[in-house]
Design a protein around this motif. Structure first.
Motif, PDB file in Angstrom:
ATOM      1  N   THR A  20      -8.751   0.049  -6.869  1.00  0.00           N
ATOM      2  CA  THR A  20      -7.491  -0.219  -7.578  1.00  0.00           C
ATOM      3  C   THR A  20      -6.296  -0.050  -6.634  1.00  0.00           C
ATOM      4  OG1 THR A  20      -8.481   0.651  -9.604  1.00  0.00           O
ATOM      5  CG2 THR A  20      -6.079   0.437  -9.569  1.00  0.00           C
ATOM      6  N   VAL A  21      -6.280   1.063  -5.916  1.00  0.00           N
ATOM      7  CA  VAL A  21      -5.141   1.384  -5.040  1.00  0.00           C
ATOM      8  C   VAL A  21      -5.035   0.370  -3.895  1.00  0.00           C
ATOM      9  CG1 VAL A  21      -4.355   3.087  -3.315  1.00  0.00           C
ATOM     10  CG2 VAL A  21      -5.114   3.848  -5.583  1.00  0.00           C
ATOM     11  N   ASN A  22      -6.159   0.061  -3.252  1.00  0.00           N
ATOM     12  CA  ASN A  22      -6.090  -0.774  -2.057  1.00  0.00           C
ATOM     13  C   ASN A  22      -6.043  -2.267  -2.341  1.00  0.00           C
ATOM     14  OD1 ASN A  22      -6.095   1.263   0.128  1.00  0.00           O
ATOM     15  ND2 ASN A  22      -7.989   1.867  -0.839  1.00  0.00           N
ATOM     16  N   LEU A  23      -6.724  -2.708  -3.396  1.00  0.00           N
ATOM     17  CA  LEU A  23      -6.579  -4.103  -3.818  1.00  0.00           C
ATOM     18  C   LEU A  23      -5.136  -4.336  -4.265  1.00  0.00           C
ATOM     19  CD1 LEU A  23      -7.507  -6.936  -4.648  1.00  0.00           C
ATOM     20  CD2 LEU A  23      -8.349  -5.922  -6.794  1.00  0.00           C
ATOM     21  N   GLY A  24      -4.605  -3.402  -5.034  1.00  0.00           N
ATOM     22  CA  GLY A  24      -3.213  -3.509  -5.489  1.00  0.00           C
ATOM     23  C   GLY A  24      -2.250  -3.639  -4.317  1.00  0.00           C
ATOM     24  N   LYS A 207     -21.250 -14.004  -9.348  1.00  0.00           N
ATOM     25  CA  LYS A 207     -20.120 -13.160  -9.742  1.00  0.00           C
ATOM     26  C   LYS A 207     -19.806 -12.091  -8.707  1.00  0.00           C
ATOM     27  CE  LYS A 207     -18.650 -14.455 -13.839  1.00  0.00           C
ATOM     28  NZ  LYS A 207     -17.313 -15.103 -13.719  1.00  0.00           N
ATOM     29  N   VAL A 208     -20.568 -12.050  -7.610  1.00  0.00           N
ATOM     30  CA  VAL A 208     -20.365 -10.992  -6.620  1.00  0.00           C
ATOM     31  C   VAL A 208     -19.358 -11.460  -5.575  1.00  0.00           C
ATOM     32  CG1 VAL A 208     -21.511  -9.471  -4.951  1.00  0.00           C
ATOM     33  CG2 VAL A 208     -22.758 -10.247  -6.973  1.00  0.00           C
ATOM     34  N   PHE A 209     -18.320 -10.653  -5.351  1.00  0.00           N
ATOM     35  CA  PHE A 209     -17.330 -10.996  -4.329  1.00  0.00           C
ATOM     36  C   PHE A 209     -18.006 -11.133  -2.959  1.00  0.00           C
ATOM     37  CE2 PHE A 209     -13.450 -10.933  -6.609  1.00  0.00           C
ATOM     38  CZ  PHE A 209     -13.474  -9.894  -7.532  1.00  0.00           C
ATOM     39  N   ARG A 210     -17.501 -12.072  -2.149  1.00  0.00           N
ATOM     40  CA  ARG A 210     -18.023 -12.225  -0.782  1.00  0.00           C
ATOM     41  C   ARG A 210     -17.729 -10.949   0.024  1.00  0.00           C
ATOM     42  NH1 ARG A 210     -15.291 -16.979  -1.547  1.00  0.00           N
ATOM     43  NH2 ARG A 210     -13.585 -16.317  -0.161  1.00  0.00           N
ATOM     44  N   SER A 211     -16.524 -10.383  -0.193  1.00  0.00           N
ATOM     45  CA  SER A 211     -16.165  -9.170   0.557  1.00  0.00           C
ATOM     46  C   SER A 211     -17.041  -8.007   0.130  1.00  0.00           C
ATOM     47  CB  SER A 211     -14.715  -8.777   0.287  1.00  0.00           C
ATOM     48  OG  SER A 211     -13.900  -9.877   0.125  1.00  0.00           O
ATOM     49  N   ILE A 212     -17.600  -7.298   1.111  1.00  0.00           N
ATOM     50  CA  ILE A 212     -18.355  -6.078   0.844  1.00  0.00           C
ATOM     51  C   ILE A 212     -17.608  -4.962   1.567  1.00  0.00           C
ATOM     52  CG2 ILE A 212     -20.528  -4.870   1.290  1.00  0.00           C
ATOM     53  CD1 ILE A 212     -22.013  -7.468   0.967  1.00  0.00           C
ATOM     54  N   VAL A 213     -17.309  -3.895   0.834  1.00  0.00           N
ATOM     55  CA  VAL A 213     -16.547  -2.803   1.433  1.00  0.00           C
ATOM     56  C   VAL A 213     -17.492  -1.849   2.141  1.00  0.00           C
ATOM     57  CG1 VAL A 213     -14.892  -0.954   1.033  1.00  0.00           C
ATOM     58  CG2 VAL A 213     -14.856  -2.971  -0.445  1.00  0.00           C
ATOM     59  N   PRO A 214     -17.346  -1.699   3.461  1.00  0.00           N
ATOM     60  CA  PRO A 214     -18.241  -0.786   4.195  1.00  0.00           C
ATOM     61  C   PRO A 214     -17.862   0.667   3.930  1.00  0.00           C
ATOM     62  CG  PRO A 214     -16.538  -1.583   5.658  1.00  0.00           C
ATOM     63  CD  PRO A 214     -16.315  -2.268   4.337  1.00  0.00           C
ATOM     64  N   ALA A 239      -9.679  -1.366   5.536  1.00  0.00           N
ATOM     65  CA  ALA A 239      -8.482  -2.153   5.227  1.00  0.00           C
ATOM     66  C   ALA A 239      -8.814  -3.648   5.267  1.00  0.00           C
ATOM     67  CB  ALA A 239      -7.370  -1.820   6.220  1.00  0.00           C
ATOM     68  N   GLU A 240      -9.560  -4.050   6.257  1.00  0.00           N
ATOM     69  CA  GLU A 240      -9.923  -5.474   6.368  1.00  0.00           C
ATOM     70  C   GLU A 240     -10.688  -5.950   5.139  1.00  0.00           C
ATOM     71  OE1 GLU A 240     -10.363  -5.502  11.189  1.00  0.00           O
ATOM     72  OE2 GLU A 240     -12.097  -6.183   9.996  1.00  0.00           O
ATOM     73  N   ALA A 241     -11.606  -5.130   4.665  1.00  0.00           N
ATOM     74  CA  ALA A 241     -12.420  -5.528   3.499  1.00  0.00           C
ATOM     75  C   ALA A 241     -11.546  -5.724   2.264  1.00  0.00           C
ATOM     76  CB  ALA A 241     -13.494  -4.478   3.236  1.00  0.00           C
ATOM     77  N   TYR A 242     -10.604  -4.816   2.052  1.00  0.00           N
ATOM     78  CA  TYR A 242      -9.734  -4.940   0.869  1.00  0.00           C
ATOM     79  C   TYR A 242      -8.725  -6.065   1.039  1.00  0.00           C
ATOM     80  CZ  TYR A 242     -11.812  -1.091  -1.663  1.00  0.00           C
ATOM     81  OH  TYR A 242     -12.698  -0.322  -2.362  1.00  0.00           O
ATOM     82  N   SER A 243      -8.362  -6.361   2.297  1.00  0.00           N
ATOM     83  CA  SER A 243      -7.476  -7.510   2.532  1.00  0.00           C
ATOM     84  C   SER A 243      -8.206  -8.798   2.157  1.00  0.00           C
ATOM     85  CB  SER A 243      -7.060  -7.522   4.004  1.00  0.00           C
ATOM     86  OG  SER A 243      -6.361  -8.690   4.298  1.00  0.00           O
ATOM     87  N   GLU A 244      -9.479  -8.884   2.542  1.00  0.00           N
ATOM     88  CA  GLU A 244     -10.306 -10.057   2.191  1.00  0.00           C
ATOM     89  C   GLU A 244     -10.468 -10.160   0.678  1.00  0.00           C
ATOM     90  OE1 GLU A 244     -11.465 -12.524   4.050  1.00  0.00           O
ATOM     91  OE2 GLU A 244     -10.242 -11.552   5.609  1.00  0.00           O
ATOM     92  N   LEU A 245     -10.697  -9.010   0.041  1.00  0.00           N
ATOM     93  CA  LEU A 245     -10.881  -9.001  -1.420  1.00  0.00           C
ATOM     94  C   LEU A 245      -9.637  -9.541  -2.117  1.00  0.00           C
ATOM     95  CD1 LEU A 245     -12.541  -8.170  -3.939  1.00  0.00           C
ATOM     96  CD2 LEU A 245     -11.344  -5.975  -3.842  1.00  0.00           C
ATOM     97  N   ALA A 246      -8.452  -9.122  -1.638  1.00  0.00           N
ATOM     98  CA  ALA A 246      -7.205  -9.596  -2.263  1.00  0.00           C
ATOM     99  C   ALA A 246      -7.119 -11.116  -2.150  1.00  0.00           C
ATOM    100  CB  ALA A 246      -5.999  -8.936  -1.593  1.00  0.00           C
ATOM    101  N   LYS A 247      -7.539 -11.663  -1.011  1.00  0.00           N
ATOM    102  CA  LYS A 247      -7.506 -13.124  -0.838  1.00  0.00           C
ATOM    103  C   LYS A 247      -8.440 -13.801  -1.841  1.00  0.00           C
ATOM    104  CE  LYS A 247      -5.884 -13.480   3.930  1.00  0.00           C
ATOM    105  NZ  LYS A 247      -6.362 -12.390   4.859  1.00  0.00           N
ATOM    106  N   GLU A 248      -9.606 -13.190  -2.074  1.00  0.00           N
ATOM    107  CA  GLU A 248     -10.545 -13.774  -3.045  1.00  0.00           C
ATOM    108  C   GLU A 248      -9.976 -13.732  -4.463  1.00  0.00           C
ATOM    109  OE1 GLU A 248     -14.916 -13.332  -2.969  1.00  0.00           O
ATOM    110  OE2 GLU A 248     -14.573 -11.915  -1.331  1.00  0.00           O
TER     111      GLU A 248
END
Ligand SMILES: Nc1ncnc2c1ncn2[C@@H]1O[C@H](COP(=O)(O)OP(=O)(O)OP(=O)(O)O)[C@@H](O)[C@H]1O
Ligand SMILES: Nc1ncnc2c1ncn2[C@@H]1O[C@H](COP(=O)(O)OP(=O)(O)OP(=O)(O)O)[C@@H](O)[C@H]1O
Ligand SMILES: [Mg+2]
Ligand SMILES: [Mg+2]
Lengths: 255, 255
Positions: A20-24, A207-214, A239-248
């Motif tokens: 929530t915090v980092n996607l936001g 339904k699974v996001f391409r981004s996987i958070v390590p 940070a990179e993973a959540y940046s990718e998630l936001a793009k998705e």
């Protein structure tokens, strides 16, 4: 018109608050206006943005239980374009108080209606349970984002969560969609994590996001500095993973 | 006379189930008779012992809500000397059903009374919340064991948990003690973990177990094989830590 996304999973410690915090924060970095709603009595999302809970006079409790207008409780955060409805320990009593309230499942939806048009995204951080606070979030939401930790125990609760989502869709919120399933704390060195990823992708086809958070220690250090990882260590793998998630998530905007 | 220990912390994913399953297994290895009570609707402790939830006709739900005699629901496990009161998904409805029950906080205590004298230890695995299921466990318990993950967010909820323990001690269970605080998922390579350990030792002077459970993948792999770590990889660092913990808990027997 803002999209309301509940971040939910009754399994504990799977990365709901961290997501929530980092996607936001990354949605805000992409120029979106974001409101984070913390309805977990632990108030981890509130401290993840460095907001001192002890000094708050108004919070999610007063909005949900005393019908305080939400705009009176919303506070700024260190992230430009991102505001917060904070949670304090009072919220722990809310579940029991909600049981006897009229139309108890739609309290949050009604509280949010004055601000839904003012934000592009409203993200709701849920507690690790399927009680009335999480039900309120699922009833208020357009979609639910489900973080799943790459661990054995984390697979067990997913059926129960999906059952609850279906119950809410049938009785309280017919439009409730699944925003997506996010795999978190992935450690590629363990077979278990790879097996869990396969299992989840099979179960949630498409339904699974391409981004996987390590698994990344910078994600767990950032909250001790009261900021999302984008302000703590923007070049980290977390940070990179959540940046990718936001793009998705933004890709989903076009529907 | 059996000692009843509730393993509780409303923060999610801190190692409650992993501690209950593995401490229980090592207490049994030391010749103690152990009953594990799973009151988390996720039923992770139940699958941690390889018990197939789908095939169970009787479980903690029937004992708590339908007053089924507990002996009719108890099942054996792969560990000699350790039995289990399993949990199934039905338990998710118990919290709401308990709200209106008479003397709702003492249901578990009353259900356990027929078997308290038959086991040296009864360990209760709690869900990640401070609702009526956890209150029932704290009311039935002689002491509470608190796992705390070596992470920033995990520190936040401890005050709330101790407040709840005090409330239960004052109104429902005057004899409730603290068995101890257990530091879990310790990763010595991160400063954060070392800071959290210092912080917890300062806050709980004298109540922190000497054993610290390291982050160890064998602990998270064992449940996927349906056995505690003592049967999966007894020489792992995770197994050693829980073996040491069992020795410390046994030391408390002499009071
Ligand atoms: N990808 C990651 N890598 C490393 N640590 C992480 C990661 N994601 C989350 N964490 C850490 O793991 C812990 C659990 O995450 P978090 O608190 O976000 O989960 P949660 O689902 O919100 O928990 P709860 O169920 O208690 O609300 C936190 O200490 C967090 O800092
Ligand atoms: N010391 C450890 N090292 C590595 N993994 C661990 C350790 N302890 C627990 N785990 C794993 O971390 C996850 C969380 O642990 P566990 O499920 O025991 O916590 P919990 O507090 O019972 O969670 P919940 O709040 O959902 O009940 C599990 O997948 C577990 O296998
Ligand atoms: Mg959280
Ligand atoms: Mg558990």
């Amino acid at each position: 018109m803002g999209r309301v996304i509940a971040v939910a999973n009754q399994k504990g410690g799977v990365g709901k608050t961290t997501t929530t915090v980092n996607l936001g924060a990354f949605l805000a970095r992409n120029g979106r206006s974001v409101l984070v709603v913390d309805i977990d009595p632990q108030g981890n999302a509130t401290s993840g943005f460095g907001v001192a809970k002890g000094e708050l006079e108004k919070s999610a409790y007063h909005v949900l239980i005393d019908d305080l207008p939400i705009k009176e409780a919303i506070v700024p955060t260190p992230v430009q374009g991102l505001q917060l409805l904070p949670a304090t320990i009072d919220l722990a009593g809310a579940e029991i108080e909600l049981v006897v309230a009229l139309s108890r499942e739609t309290k949050l939806k009604r509280s949010l209606s004055p601000v839904v048009g003012e934000h592009d995204y409203i993200l709701i951080d849920c507690p690790p349970s399927l009680g009335l606070l999480t039900i309120n979030a699922l009833t208020a939401a357009d979609s639910v984002l489900v973080p799943i930790q790459c661990e054995f125990y984390a697979l067990e609760g997913v059926t129960q969560l999906m059952n609850t989502v279906n119950i809410v869709r049938n009785s309280l919120n017919p439009g409730l969609q699944i925003e997506g399933v996010l795999l978190t704390m992935f450690d590629g060195r363990t077979n278990l994590a790879i097996q869990v990823v396969d299992e989840v992708k099979k179960h949630f086809r498409g339904k699974v996001f391409r981004s996987i958070v390590p698994r990344n220690v910078r994600l767990s250090e950032a909250p001790s500095h009261g900021v999302p990882v984008v302000l703590y260590d923007p070049r980290s793998r977390g940070a990179e993973a959540y940046s990718e998630l936001a793009k998705e998530v933004i890709e989903h905007e076009q529907g």
